[in-house]
Design an enzyme around this catalytic site. Structure first.
Site, short mmCIF file in Angstrom:
data_model
loop_
_atom_site.label_atom_id
_atom_site.label_comp_id
_atom_site.label_asym_id
_atom_site.label_seq_id
_atom_site.Cartn_x
_atom_site.Cartn_y
_atom_site.Cartn_z
N ARG A 249 0.65 -1.25 0.21
CA ARG A 249 0.04 0.18 0.07
C ARG A 249 1.02 1.31 -0.05
NH1 ARG A 249 -2.40 -3.83 -1.03
NH2 ARG A 249 -4.21 -4.62 0.01
N SER B 243 -11.09 -0.31 3.22
CA SER B 243 -10.34 -0.65 4.20
C SER B 243 -9.47 0.70 4.67
CB SER B 243 -9.14 -1.64 3.96
OG SER B 243 -9.79 -2.93 3.49
N GLU C 247 -4.95 3.69 6.09
CA GLU C 247 -4.75 3.77 4.48
C GLU C 247 -4.93 5.21 3.81
OE1 GLU C 247 -5.88 0.56 1.85
OE2 GLU C 247 -5.41 -1.02 3.37
#
Length: 341
Positions: free
Chosen positions: A166, A239, A335
């Protein structure tokens, strides 16, 4: 010709969390020329610039001053064909899921596990999006990006993007690069990745013996819809927390107390833990506080029940992070990018 600049624009419809914040000025550009013109206008007036793709991986923490530039460029094409693969190129403003569907319609394989991820093609490398055992970097070839510090258009290969979990150079240096178009290397033969247990079970239930990327895409969509809320119905950014990486010793200690903790050993010796499991075990799943909460079916997802502000979301996220740290000694990293304010 440069599109009109909209003053005092409400960004609620331009972010999947559905947070209502104002942009001092907003412009939607459809190509590289318009982008450069918009940046030139911002530079002339000394306006700060915020780049906006699909608005799917962000939390608006307050009003945005200066100029918000929304990327709306479109275009898909095959640029090279090889014996077992193709290079496909798309403009940054392409909707990600529609891009996946286009690749499958043309008989190209490799993106099926990434079906239904919200956002745009240009935003995908920033986060190195991933799902169900596949990451963007697995199929990445190269991209073109405008370097705002030099005004040059640079080509980035996989190594130059510095992809990690990520993460990428574009996330590490926010605002410097504007991704213009992305190229991926896809297979001309099915290459199924069915390591994720619910997806593997769904595949077995089909009874099919031969790999079928379109069916896998449909199954991924079913799994996602069963676990994740539709942003069009319930505002969210997918998420909210990364799955944390911890030292092997730390993971072993946690497993000594919680043997059912999902864990995934990494090549570097660290262990990836399931953030959703940690949050659920701490009792946050389904929690509601005013206009924000934790989704009832997926503890990784924070949701906007209507009228939530960025400060409300961040307050809840901070409480969850502190609780998980106190209980498990694990730091959760969010995130989405925090923008504005």
């Amino acid at each position: 010709m440069l599109p009109a600049i909209i003053s005092s624009a409400d960004l609620r419809a331009l972010n999947t969390f559905g947070i209502s914040e104002q942009a001092e000025r907003l412009i939607l550009v459809e190509n590289e020329v318009q982008l450069c013109q918009a940046l030139a206008v911002a530079k002339q007036h000394d306006w700060p610039v915020t780049l906006l793709g699909g608005g799917s991986n962000m939390v608006l923490a307050g009003p945005l001053s200066g100029l918000v530039i929304g990327m709306r460029s479109r275009g898909r094409r095959v640029t090279a064909r090889h014996s077992s693969s193709v290079i496909v190129e798309g403009e940054a403003g392409e909707n990600w899921h529609q891009w996946v569907c286009w690749s499958l319609d043309h008989g190209f394989h490799g993106l099926e596990n990434l079906s239904l991820i919200p956002g745009t093609l240009g935003a995908a490398p920033v986060q190195n999006i991933g799902a169900y055992g596949v990451e963007l970097c697995d199929v990445f070839d190269s991209l073109d990006a405008l370097d705002r510090t030099t005004g040059e258009i640079k080509q980035f290969d996989r190594q130059a993007c510095r992809f990690a979990y990520r993460d990428s150079v574009f996330k590490q240096q926010p605002g410097r690069f504007v991704i213009l178009r992305v190229r991926l290397r896809l297979s001309t033969q099915p290459i199924p990745t069915l390591d994720y247990a619910p997806l593997a079970a769904a595949w077995r239930n089909t009874g099919l013996q031969q790999p079928d990327s379109r069916v896998i895409s449909q199954l991924v969509c079913q799994v996602r819809r069963s676990k994740l809320p539709d942003p069009a119905e319930l505002g969210n950014a997918g998420s909210f927390f990364k799955n944390p990486l911890v030292a092997a010793e730390h993971a072993a200690a946690l497993l000594g107390r919680w043997s059912d903790l999902p864990h995934y050993p990494q090549p570097d010796g660290s262990v990836k833990l399931a953030a959703g499991w940690l949050i659920e075990q701490a009792g946050w799943k389904g929690y509601c506080r005013g206009n924000v909460g934790v989704h009832r079916q997926q503890a990784l997802v924070l949701v906007n029940y209507g009228g939530a502000r960025g400060a409300d979301v961040m307050a809840l996220a901070g409480d969850i992070q502190r609780d998980v740290l106190a209980r498990f000694g694990v730091e959760l990293e969010m995130e989405p990018q925090l923008i504005g304010g």
